[in-house]
Design a protein around this motif. Sequence first.
Motif, PDB file in Angstrom:
ATOM      1  N   TRP A  52       0.870  -1.175   0.000  1.00 53.05           N
ATOM      2  CA  TRP A  52       0.000   0.000   0.000  1.00 53.05           C
ATOM      3  C   TRP A  52       0.905   1.222   0.000  1.00 53.05           C
ATOM      4  CZ3 TRP A  52      -0.874  -4.170   3.163  1.00 53.05           C
ATOM      5  CH2 TRP A  52      -2.119  -4.792   3.075  1.00 53.05           C
ATOM      6  N   LYS A  53       0.448   2.304  -0.607  1.00 53.30           N
ATOM      7  CA  LYS A  53       1.215   3.552  -0.516  1.00 53.30           C
ATOM      8  C   LYS A  53       0.357   4.603   0.169  1.00 53.30           C
ATOM      9  CE  LYS A  53       0.221   5.244  -5.172  1.00 53.30           C
ATOM     10  NZ  LYS A  53       0.799   5.682  -6.440  1.00 53.30           N
ATOM     11  N   THR A  54       1.054   5.502   0.839  1.00 55.72           N
ATOM     12  CA  THR A  54       0.399   6.590   1.537  1.00 55.72           C
ATOM     13  C   THR A  54       1.314   7.809   1.475  1.00 55.72           C
ATOM     14  OG1 THR A  54      -0.787   7.180   3.566  1.00 55.72           O
ATOM     15  CG2 THR A  54       1.297   5.990   3.832  1.00 55.72           C
ATOM     16  N   ASP A  55       0.785   8.954   1.850  1.00 61.66           N
ATOM     17  CA  ASP A  55       1.532  10.201   1.710  1.00 61.66           C
ATOM     18  C   ASP A  55       2.551  10.474   2.816  1.00 61.66           C
ATOM     19  OD1 ASP A  55       0.296  10.904  -0.682  1.00 61.66           O
ATOM     20  OD2 ASP A  55      -1.363  11.895   0.355  1.00 61.66           O
ATOM     21  N   SER A  56       2.383   9.833   3.970  1.00 59.82           N
ATOM     22  CA  SER A  56       3.273  10.201   5.079  1.00 59.82           C
ATOM     23  C   SER A  56       3.905   8.983   5.747  1.00 59.82           C
ATOM     24  CB  SER A  56       2.503  10.999   6.132  1.00 59.82           C
ATOM     25  OG  SER A  56       1.643  10.155   6.872  1.00 59.82           O
ATOM     26  N   TRP A  57       5.100   9.189   6.252  1.00 61.16           N
ATOM     27  CA  TRP A  57       5.795   8.146   6.997  1.00 61.16           C
ATOM     28  C   TRP A  57       5.026   7.805   8.273  1.00 61.16           C
ATOM     29  CZ3 TRP A  57       9.432   4.892   5.613  1.00 61.16           C
ATOM     30  CH2 TRP A  57      10.058   4.136   6.589  1.00 61.16           C
ATOM     31  N   ALA A  58       4.477   8.818   8.917  1.00 65.08           N
ATOM     32  CA  ALA A  58       3.700   8.587  10.147  1.00 65.08           C
ATOM     33  C   ALA A  58       2.484   7.707   9.851  1.00 65.08           C
ATOM     34  CB  ALA A  58       3.270   9.913  10.767  1.00 65.08           C
ATOM     35  N   GLY A  59       1.828   7.969   8.724  1.00 65.60           N
ATOM     36  CA  GLY A  59       0.677   7.158   8.331  1.00 65.60           C
ATOM     37  C   GLY A  59       1.084   5.726   8.028  1.00 65.60           C
ATOM     38  N   ALA A  60       2.227   5.556   7.399  1.00 69.49           N
ATOM     39  CA  ALA A  60       2.731   4.215   7.094  1.00 69.49           C
ATOM     40  C   ALA A  60       3.050   3.466   8.388  1.00 69.49           C
ATOM     41  CB  ALA A  60       3.961   4.302   6.200  1.00 69.49           C
ATOM     42  N   ALA A  61       3.694   4.143   9.314  1.00 68.22           N
ATOM     43  CA  ALA A  61       4.044   3.517  10.588  1.00 68.22           C
ATOM     44  C   ALA A  61       2.788   3.126  11.362  1.00 68.22           C
ATOM     45  CB  ALA A  61       4.914   4.455  11.419  1.00 68.22           C
ATOM     46  N   ARG A  62       1.769   3.960  11.294  1.00 64.79           N
ATOM     47  CA  ARG A  62       0.505   3.674  11.982  1.00 64.79           C
ATOM     48  C   ARG A  62      -0.118   2.388  11.422  1.00 64.79           C
ATOM     49  NH1 ARG A  62      -1.763   8.250  10.949  1.00 64.79           N
ATOM     50  NH2 ARG A  62      -0.761   9.234  12.715  1.00 64.79           N
ATOM     51  N   LEU A  63      -0.219   2.298  10.090  1.00 64.96           N
ATOM     52  CA  LEU A  63      -0.821   1.108   9.491  1.00 64.96           C
ATOM     53  C   LEU A  63       0.039  -0.125   9.755  1.00 64.96           C
ATOM     54  CD1 LEU A  63      -2.997  -0.279   7.863  1.00 64.96           C
ATOM     55  CD2 LEU A  63      -1.779   0.384   5.778  1.00 64.96           C
ATOM     56  N   GLU A  64       1.350   0.002   9.646  1.00 69.01           N
ATOM     57  CA  GLU A  64       2.234  -1.129   9.919  1.00 69.01           C
ATOM     58  C   GLU A  64       1.964  -1.679  11.317  1.00 69.01           C
ATOM     59  OE1 GLU A  64       7.003  -2.130  10.278  1.00 69.01           O
ATOM     60  OE2 GLU A  64       6.227  -0.224  10.979  1.00 69.01           O
ATOM     61  N   ASN A  65       1.858  -0.820  12.292  1.00 69.99           N
ATOM     62  CA  ASN A  65       1.605  -1.234  13.666  1.00 69.99           C
ATOM     63  C   ASN A  65       0.290  -2.005  13.779  1.00 69.99           C
ATOM     64  OD1 ASN A  65       2.006  -1.226  16.586  1.00 69.99           O
ATOM     65  ND2 ASN A  65       0.300   0.219  16.598  1.00 69.99           N
ATOM     66  N   TYR A  66      -0.770  -1.503  13.174  1.00 67.41           N
ATOM     67  CA  TYR A  66      -2.066  -2.181  13.262  1.00 67.41           C
ATOM     68  C   TYR A  66      -2.047  -3.524  12.547  1.00 67.41           C
ATOM     69  CZ  TYR A  66      -3.919   2.084  15.276  1.00 67.41           C
ATOM     70  OH  TYR A  66      -4.142   3.164  16.095  1.00 67.41           O
ATOM     71  N   VAL A  67      -1.415  -3.588  11.383  1.00 67.09           N
ATOM     72  CA  VAL A  67      -1.359  -4.846  10.637  1.00 67.09           C
ATOM     73  C   VAL A  67      -0.537  -5.877  11.408  1.00 67.09           C
ATOM     74  CG1 VAL A  67      -0.522  -5.973   8.530  1.00 67.09           C
ATOM     75  CG2 VAL A  67      -1.754  -3.800   8.377  1.00 67.09           C
ATOM     76  N   LYS A  68       0.576  -5.464  11.997  1.00 62.81           N
ATOM     77  CA  LYS A  68       1.411  -6.398  12.745  1.00 62.81           C
ATOM     78  C   LYS A  68       0.664  -7.048  13.906  1.00 62.81           C
ATOM     79  CE  LYS A  68       6.082  -4.963  11.723  1.00 62.81           C
ATOM     80  NZ  LYS A  68       7.412  -4.736  12.238  1.00 62.81           N
ATOM     81  N   HIS A  69      -0.339  -6.379  14.422  1.00 55.88           N
ATOM     82  CA  HIS A  69      -1.089  -6.915  15.559  1.00 55.88           C
ATOM     83  C   HIS A  69      -2.289  -7.756  15.152  1.00 55.88           C
ATOM     84  CE1 HIS A  69       1.382  -3.979  17.732  1.00 55.88           C
ATOM     85  NE2 HIS A  69       1.243  -4.834  18.727  1.00 55.88           N
ATOM     86  N   LEU A  70      -2.527  -7.932  13.860  1.00 56.97           N
ATOM     87  CA  LEU A  70      -3.614  -8.796  13.405  1.00 56.97           C
ATOM     88  C   LEU A  70      -3.218 -10.261  13.545  1.00 56.97           C
ATOM     89  CD1 LEU A  70      -4.663  -7.071  10.048  1.00 56.97           C
ATOM     90  CD2 LEU A  70      -5.883  -6.985  12.229  1.00 56.97           C
ATOM     91  N   LYS A  71      -4.207 -11.120  13.667  1.00 56.14           N
ATOM     92  CA  LYS A  71      -3.956 -12.558  13.627  1.00 56.14           C
ATOM     93  C   LYS A  71      -3.652 -12.936  12.179  1.00 56.14           C
ATOM     94  CE  LYS A  71      -7.005 -13.378  17.432  1.00 56.14           C
ATOM     95  NZ  LYS A  71      -6.879 -14.160  18.491  1.00 56.14           N
ATOM     96  N   LYS A  72      -2.987 -14.059  11.994  1.00 63.01           N
ATOM     97  CA  LYS A  72      -2.577 -14.459  10.644  1.00 63.01           C
ATOM     98  C   LYS A  72      -3.764 -14.563   9.698  1.00 63.01           C
ATOM     99  CE  LYS A  72       0.271 -17.323   7.844  1.00 63.01           C
ATOM    100  NZ  LYS A  72       0.669 -18.636   7.502  1.00 63.01           N
ATOM    101  N   ALA A  73      -4.870 -15.123  10.143  1.00 60.40           N
ATOM    102  CA  ALA A  73      -6.053 -15.257   9.289  1.00 60.40           C
ATOM    103  C   ALA A  73      -6.557 -13.884   8.839  1.00 60.40           C
ATOM    104  CB  ALA A  73      -7.160 -16.013  10.020  1.00 60.40           C
ATOM    105  N   GLN A  74      -6.479 -12.895   9.713  1.00 64.66           N
ATOM    106  CA  GLN A  74      -6.895 -11.538   9.352  1.00 64.66           C
ATOM    107  C   GLN A  74      -5.929 -10.929   8.334  1.00 64.66           C
ATOM    108  OE1 GLN A  74      -6.895 -10.357  13.547  1.00 64.66           O
ATOM    109  NE2 GLN A  74      -9.003  -9.627  13.246  1.00 64.66           N
ATOM    110  N   LYS A  75      -4.644 -11.217   8.476  1.00 65.11           N
ATOM    111  CA  LYS A  75      -3.661 -10.725   7.518  1.00 65.11           C
ATOM    112  C   LYS A  75      -3.907 -11.346   6.146  1.00 65.11           C
ATOM    113  CE  LYS A  75      -0.033 -10.015  10.947  1.00 65.11           C
ATOM    114  NZ  LYS A  75       1.319 -10.386  11.375  1.00 65.11           N
TER     115      LYS A  75
END
Length: 113
Positions: A52-75
């Motif tokens: 995925w692409k986004t305009d800001s590094w902060a936004g990318a870091a935010r999404l990365e954090n949320y995705v990392k905390h998903l269960k594998k099936a959700q990923k």
Amino acid sequence: MAYIYMVRCQDASLYTGIAQDVGRRMREHYYKKKTGAKYTKSRQVESLEMVWKTDSWAGAARLENYVKHLKKAQKEELIRHPETVEELFGEKLKGERYEPCPGLNLQMFLENE
């Protein structure tokens, strides 16, 4: 521009990361370079599953954090339906927009090495 990506390793695990240059980052992971992630140094990267692409590094870091905390099936579901990322996390993303980048694959970045 900043990118959030998910790679699949040979043990079928998924690694999520962020980068400004996806190609460089894929080479660091795949070739286990010193600047690569500890996680991918112990597990061979097999494929680039989603970007995925986004305009800001902060936004990318935010999404990365949320995705990392998903269960594998959700990923796995997010990989199948990348357009649902904003719906999945809602207001947590603070209005940031995330655009899926389909069609990218690991091989296209390794050929440049």
